[in-house]
Design an enzyme around this catalytic site. Structure first.
Site, mmCIF file in Angstrom:
data_model
loop_
_atom_site.group_PDB
_atom_site.id
_atom_site.type_symbol
_atom_site.label_atom_id
_atom_site.label_comp_id
_atom_site.label_asym_id
_atom_site.label_seq_id
_atom_site.Cartn_x
_atom_site.Cartn_y
_atom_site.Cartn_z
ATOM 1 N N ASP A 116 5.915 4.444 4.690
ATOM 2 C CA ASP A 116 6.981 3.427 5.201
ATOM 3 C C ASP A 116 6.698 2.344 4.496
ATOM 4 O O ASP A 116 7.929 1.367 4.510
ATOM 5 C CB ASP A 116 6.545 3.133 6.758
ATOM 6 N N HIS B 259 1.066 -1.147 0.170
ATOM 7 C CA HIS B 259 0.137 0.110 -0.073
ATOM 8 C C HIS B 259 0.964 1.334 -0.050
ATOM 9 O O HIS B 259 2.098 0.978 0.223
ATOM 10 C CB HIS B 259 -0.932 -0.010 1.199
ATOM 11 N N HIS C 209 6.948 -5.531 11.189
ATOM 12 C CA HIS C 209 6.167 -4.214 11.153
ATOM 13 C C HIS C 209 6.042 -3.922 12.613
ATOM 14 O O HIS C 209 5.039 -3.303 13.209
ATOM 15 C CB HIS C 209 5.071 -4.114 10.583
HETATM 16 ZN ZN LIG Z 1 3.254 0.462 7.553
HETATM 17 ZN ZN LIG Z 2 -0.009 1.197 6.600
#
Ligand SMILES: [Zn+2]
Ligand SMILES: [Zn+2]
Length: 253
Positions: free
Chosen positions: A66, A62, A219
């Site tokens: 980041d 997406h 993450h």
């Molecule tokens: Zn992220």
């Molecule tokens: Zn995100």
């Protein structure tokens, strides 16, 4: 036997920390190198791992910064290294526009980047893998990816950024490796809901119900300690690891 390994080039979430760079994971075998996400700093991480060549495709989950702002630097590095073959970039709608804006100021690489925007459930063919784009529950359009080996049976599934979600659970059923985000711990479950992320416990529960062979949490927010995330997930899914940056996991055939 075709060796498949997964390199965790960046395992931090949202912002980098001293120990964790931003999202980037490379699935490599002798025919291909598939990079899932390319956060800022990915080029250097791949260099450090000796894994920058052999890249065939980049899958972006997406368009939060980041997850893709490392692309201009990566294209630049590959150009410097003399790459001439096309590089495939796959991702959500608007990837092309986002790239055009950011890459415009960079030196044009001496190879072609072929950008394709995906729709949910679309299946694409890469040299080793059939890849399915999974519609996940995040803010804005976001995908997870399920990689299924065509010549063998191995499956590696990426959640991308998401709240616990059925599309990932279904794709991860009995898979060899599930790479799932764990931005928060259970104590911040409310914050996880607000931001459409998962806790380590939720990732563990999902993996346990899906019967995955191995769960790798990634993450992690800079505020989450790896050992806490590990303990929380292992309480419900013993087959869990929390890789550090540049760790590799071999996916047995
Ligand atoms: Zn992220
Ligand atoms: Zn995100």
């Amino acid at each position: 036997m075709n060796d498949v390994s997964v390199l965790f080039a960046g395992t931090g979430g949202a912002t980098p920390s001293t120990h964790r760079g931003l999202a980037a994971t490379l699935v490599a075998d002798r025919r291909s190198g598939v990079l899932v996400d390319c956060g800022e700093g990915t080029a250097r991480q791949l260099l450090r791992a000796g894994a920058a060549d052999g890249l065939t495709a980049v899958l972006i989950t997406h368009l939060h910064a980041d997850h893709w702002l490392g692309l201009p630097g990566l294209l630049n590095l590959l150009g410097e290294q003399g790459r001439r073959e096309d590089l495939e970039l796959w991702g959500p709608p608007d990837l092309r526009r986002a790239l055009r804006r950011f890459v415009a100021g960079c030196t044009k690489p001496p190879f072609r980047t072929v950008v394709s925007e995906l729709t949910a459930d679309q299946v694409i063919e890469l040299p080793t893998w059939n890849v399915t784009a999974l519609a996940v529950k995040h803010r804005g359009r976001a995908f997870g990816y399920a990689l299924e080996e065509r010549a063998g049976r191995r499956r590696v599934v990426f959640s991308g950024d998401t709240a616990p979600c059925e599309a990932v659970a279904a794709a991860a059923r009995n898979c060899d490796l599930l790479v799932h985000e764990a931005m928060f711990l259970h104590e911040d479950a409310r914050r996880a809901r607000e931001t459409a992320h998962s806790t380590a416990r939720e990732a563990g529960l999902l993996a346990s119900l899906a019967g995955v062979r191995l769960l790798a949490l990634t993450h992690l927010s800079g505020r989450v300690r790896a050992r806490d995330a590990l303990a929380e997930a292992r309480a419900v899914c013993p087959r869990t690891v929390v890789p550090r940056d540049l760790d590799r996991i071999r996916v047995p055939g």
